[in-house]
Structures are given as structure tokens and as C-alpha cells.
Design an enzyme around this catalytic site. Structure first.
Site, PDB file in Angstrom:
ATOM      1  N   HIS A  24       0.852  -1.095   0.036  1.00  0.00           N
ATOM      2  CA  HIS A  24       0.023  -0.052  -0.052  1.00  0.00           C
ATOM      3  C   HIS A  24       0.863   1.110   0.110  1.00  0.00           C
ATOM      4  CE1 HIS A  24      -4.206   1.584   0.649  1.00  0.00           C
ATOM      5  NE2 HIS A  24      -3.379   2.677   1.240  1.00  0.00           N
ATOM      6  N   ASP A  26       0.046   5.476  -1.257  1.00  0.00           N
ATOM      7  CA  ASP A  26      -0.763   6.353  -1.604  1.00  0.00           C
ATOM      8  C   ASP A  26      -0.352   7.663  -2.466  1.00  0.00           C
ATOM      9  OD1 ASP A  26      -3.572   5.876  -0.277  1.00  0.00           O
ATOM     10  OD2 ASP A  26      -2.515   5.856   1.390  1.00  0.00           O
ATOM     11  N   GLU A 126      -8.998   1.285  -2.390  1.00  0.00           N
ATOM     12  CA  GLU A 126      -9.032   1.592  -1.108  1.00  0.00           C
ATOM     13  C   GLU A 126     -10.511   1.895  -0.461  1.00  0.00           C
ATOM     14  OE1 GLU A 126      -6.379   3.153   2.639  1.00  0.00           O
ATOM     15  OE2 GLU A 126      -6.152   4.196   1.039  1.00  0.00           O
ATOM     16  N   HIS A 153     -13.564   1.794   3.368  1.00  0.00           N
ATOM     17  CA  HIS A 153     -12.485   2.652   4.034  1.00  0.00           C
ATOM     18  C   HIS A 153     -13.022   3.067   5.330  1.00  0.00           C
ATOM     19  CE1 HIS A 153      -9.938   6.320   4.364  1.00  0.00           C
ATOM     20  NE2 HIS A 153      -9.020   5.344   4.195  1.00  0.00           N
ATOM     21  N   HIS A 194      -9.088  -1.667   7.356  1.00  0.00           N
ATOM     22  CA  HIS A 194     -10.254  -0.855   7.430  1.00  0.00           C
ATOM     23  C   HIS A 194     -11.429  -1.432   7.985  1.00  0.00           C
ATOM     24  CE1 HIS A 194      -8.243   3.013   6.286  1.00  0.00           C
ATOM     25  NE2 HIS A 194      -7.631   2.699   5.640  1.00  0.00           N
ATOM     26  N   HIS A 215      -2.649  -3.210   4.877  1.00  0.00           N
ATOM     27  CA  HIS A 215      -1.686  -2.253   5.328  1.00  0.00           C
ATOM     28  C   HIS A 215      -2.407  -2.157   6.899  1.00  0.00           C
ATOM     29  CE1 HIS A 215      -4.788   0.246   3.694  1.00  0.00           C
ATOM     30  NE2 HIS A 215      -4.262   1.366   4.395  1.00  0.00           N
ATOM     31  N   ASP A 346       2.082   2.009   4.094  1.00  0.00           N
ATOM     32  CA  ASP A 346       1.220   3.245   3.913  1.00  0.00           C
ATOM     33  C   ASP A 346       2.051   4.676   3.626  1.00  0.00           C
ATOM     34  OD1 ASP A 346      -1.317   4.440   3.894  1.00  0.00           O
ATOM     35  OD2 ASP A 346      -1.745   4.205   6.073  1.00  0.00           O
TER      36      ASP A 346
END
Length: 410
Positions: A24, A26, A126, A153, A194, A215, A346
Site C-alpha cells: 500500500h 498512496d 481502497e 474505508h 479498514h 496495510h 502506507d
């Protein structure tokens, strides 16, 4: 002084044999927020990001699941559009640096990219809100190379409960079970980062192929809702999946988590506006949005309001450490087994990271910590990439209708 030359040699050998395949990152979101989706200038020296190509190389990264995150409070049709823009950003990133990146749809594609000296680029959505409760949208994203979907999420979807929202579905609804079944039928990994604990169990009740946590860390080490309880880790072992340990300080450090909870309580006591992350609009056709720093509002903001500064001065934020991340990795190994742990840093998805893991160049330092604890080269290779590649292959074999380009039935 203890001689660590042997463990350092194991780290170098492990990364040469199996570079990191991280679960993961971003960067697509960060590119939207800070660069108007421009992908130029990412070869090196981009301190506003945790990620650039030079630091990926220094970190021994050979494969990356790029997160195509959009906020979970967007209306679902808008979320689909924004997710498409994120997917496009990944493809444009790869096209801009063809000597460094290659799109990967399968485990074999990842190995081929690594063999050619490039970084395999996979895609993970995600949040199930990006599907707008449509299996057609799911299949379309699969054809574009999406290899996992995080079921929620921070908000529930109509069919699955999030760890950060009030439960509504009891884990999964019948519709949610149908979504999970279709994901596995077409070779898309269900990602349980999540989701609520009830959702984790509900998915594991119906999963017929491995699932992942892209993650998340270990709840027994840090009692955070985003972490994985031991009873789920045991079931993950039986499922054949993998927990890719995140580096987020509030996930890996009880001290940081307690500080964050106290900071939020003080923020609310002062009557300050709710914390928020910006979601700037994408450029319109013919428009170029200038680069700008991302402004985060909340207790962790780099420029907190004056009312909050006295509390910060009296309560300095503690730092998470590499040793604490290694503690979580060790715990997942002890509970689920060495075949069921991976790395999901992350990066570019949180404001700061543990000391020594501040950016994507830090993976070798983490591996050195584990080698010093007795991890063998073979075990390090499982952690860096062999476990997630095994899961990808299992997903591909299970799929009765793989939709990504060039896939074949196992």
C-alpha cells in the site's frame, strides 16, 4: 560490540533474491493533492512526498501496490469517477518512466518486471464505495488491472461495516457476500484493512481463496481498531492469506496511539473544527493546477492553531520506532506463521512515519532489525515478497474468469 555483518549480508541477499513487494502506497492521492496529478520530476529529490524513484531503488522495492484511494464520504458515482482518475495517474506514472516501472497484473508479471530491473506496479482500490455497489464496475476495474479492493474505508458501504463507523450490516450483508464471491471469481483479492472485526470474520466465513490485509498491524501489540486481532490472524493462516504490516505510528506504537487520542480529546474540548484531510479537485480539461503543499487540519497538523499550541508544548508527540514495527511483524509471524506476513508501509498516506522509516528508502533498516532478531534470509524473502506472490498465484488459480490482460486459468 556485537558483529552484525552476517545479518546485513542476509538482508542484502534477501533483497537481491526477492525485492520488497509493498501492499500500500498512496502516491496517486499525494500527486492529486500536491501536484495536480503531474508525474514529472519524480526521479529523485521530492521531499514533499515519501516516495520517488531514487528512494524506491534505495529501499529495495521491486513491486508496489499503488493505492487508488478516494474519500469514502464522496457520493458513490463521484467516487467511481475519482477512482478512474487515480487509476489513470498510475498508468501515466508508469508511462512516464518506462525504464523504472512496469504495469503488473499477475504474479508472473511482477517477477518479469523485477527480472528486467523495473518496479512492478499493481493497483489496489481502497474502499468498496469506489464500486458504487456495481459488479459491472468491479469487473471493469479488474480489466484495468485492479488486483485488490479494500471492502470499506472509514465509512460503511451499504454492504459491509467499517472499523471506523457505526455497524449496520452485521459484518457483511447478502449483497456483500455476493461482492466477495465475485471478487474471488475474477481474481481480485478482498482486502480486509479498514473493515470491522465482524466483517473480517464474515469474509473469512465465505472466502474460497486467500484474502489480504494490505496495510494493518497486530492488535495484540497496539489496541487500535485498524489492527488485526489474534483470532483473525489464526483464521488468516487457515485461509492462506497474508497480513501486510503497516508502519503508521498510531498502529504500531501504543504511546503514539495514546498521545493521538489525548490530542483529539483536547482538540474537541477547545471546540476546534473537526479534523479533515483535503480532497482537492482534479484539473479540468485544458487546465493545469499549480503544485501546492497539502494542508491537513487536525491535531497532527504541522501548523496547529494558536489555541492548541500550549497543549502540544506540554505534550510533545512521541516517535514510533523501527523496533516497534518489527514487534508487530514478529507477532504476526508468531500467531499466523511466517508464510502469512508481509509489508504494507502506507507511505504518502499518513503525515509521519517511524524514525528510520521516514520514506520508502527505509525497508533495509527494518529488515536489518529483523535479521538481528534471528530472521533467516529465507524468512526475510517470504516477508518481502514471496508470501504476497503466493497469494496472487492462488487467487489467479481460483479465478474462473480472470479479467486482467494476458491472464490464463490455472
Amino acid at each position: 560490540m556485537r558483529d552484525t555483518s552476517g545479518s546485513r549480508a542476509d538482508v542484502a541477499a534477501a533483497l537481491a533474491a526477492m525485492p520488497v513487494v509493498d501492499g500500500h502506497n498512496d502516491l496517486p492521492m499525494a500527486l492529486r493533492a500536491a501536484a495536480g496529478y503531474r508525474v514529472d520530476g519524480l526521479a529523485a529529490d521530492r521531499p514533499e512526498f515519501h516516495t520517488d524513484i531514487a528512494r524506491l531503488r534505495a529501499g529495495g522495492v521491486g513491486g508496489q501496490f499503488w493505492s487508488v484511494y478516494v474519500p469514502s464520504d464522496l457520493p458513490e458515482p463521484e467516487a467511481v469517477t475519482a477512482t478512474m482518475e487515480q487509476v489513470d495517474a498510475v498508468y501515466r506514472l508508469v508511462a512516464a518512466y518506462p525504464r523504472d516501472f512496469a504495469i503488473a497484473y499477475t504474479a508472473a508479471d511482477v517477477e518479469a518486471a523485477i527480472g528486467s530491473g523495473r518496479i512492478a506496479s499493481l493497483i489496489g482500490i481502497e474502499g468498496g464505495h469506489s464500486l458504487a455497489s456495481s459488479l459491472g464496475v468491479l469487473r471493469a476495474f479488474a480489466r484495468l488491472g485492479v488486483r485488490y479492493v479494500t471492502l470499506t474505508h472509514n465509512h460503511n458501504t451499504p454492504w459491509a461495516d467499517s472499523a471506523a463507523d457505526e455497524p449496520r450490516a452485521g459484518g457483511l450483508t447478502d449483497e456483500g457476500r455476493a461482492v466477495v464471491a465475485e471478487m474471488q471469481r475474477i481474481g481480485v483479492l478482498p482486502d480486509l484493512a479498514h473493515v470491522a472485526t465482524t466483517t473480517m470474520h464474515a469474509v473469512l466465513d465465505v472466502a474460497r481463496a486467500p484474502v489480504i490485509f494490505s496495510h494493518s498491524s497486530a492488535r495484540a501489540r497496539t489496541d487500535h481498531r485498524r489492527n488485526v486481532p489474534d483470532d483473525v490472524l489464526v483464521r488468516l493462516r487457515d485461509n492462506g492469506g497474508v497480513c501486510m504490516v503497516a508502519f503508521v505510528p498510531v498502529f504500531v506504537s501504543t504511546e503514539v496511539a495514546q498521545w493521538a487520542a489525548a490530542a483529539e480529546e483536547e482538540w474537541e474540548r477547545l471546540g476546534l473544527p473537526p479534523a479533515s484531510d483535503p480532497w482537492p479537485r482534479a484539473p479540468r480539461p485544458g487546465e493545469e493546477i499549480p503544485a501546492s503543499p497539502v494542508r491537513v487540519e487536525g491535531p497532527a497538523s504541522p501548523e496547529p492553531p494558536a489555541d492548541f499550541r500550549p497543549w502540544l508544548a506540554a505534550n510533545p508527540r512521541p516517535e514510533a520506532t523501527i523496533a516497534q514495527v518489527a514487534d508487530h511483524i514478529d507477532h504476526v509471524r508468531e500467531t499466523a506463521g511466517v508464510d502469512h506476513v508481509g509489508l504494507g508501509g502506507d507511505y504518502d498516506g499518513c503525515d509521519r512515519l517511524p524514525v528510520g522509516l521516514e520514506d520508502v528508502s527505509g525497508y533495509p533498516r527494518l529488515l536489518a532489525e529483523l535479521a538481528d532478531r534471528g530472521w533467516s534470509q529465507a524468512d526475510l524473502e517470504k516477508l518481502t515478497g514471496r508470501n504476497i506472490l503466493r497469494v496472487l498465484r492462488a487467487s489467479e488459480r481460483h479465478a474462473s474468469e480472470p479479467l486482467w490482460p494476458g491472464a490464463t486459468l490455472g
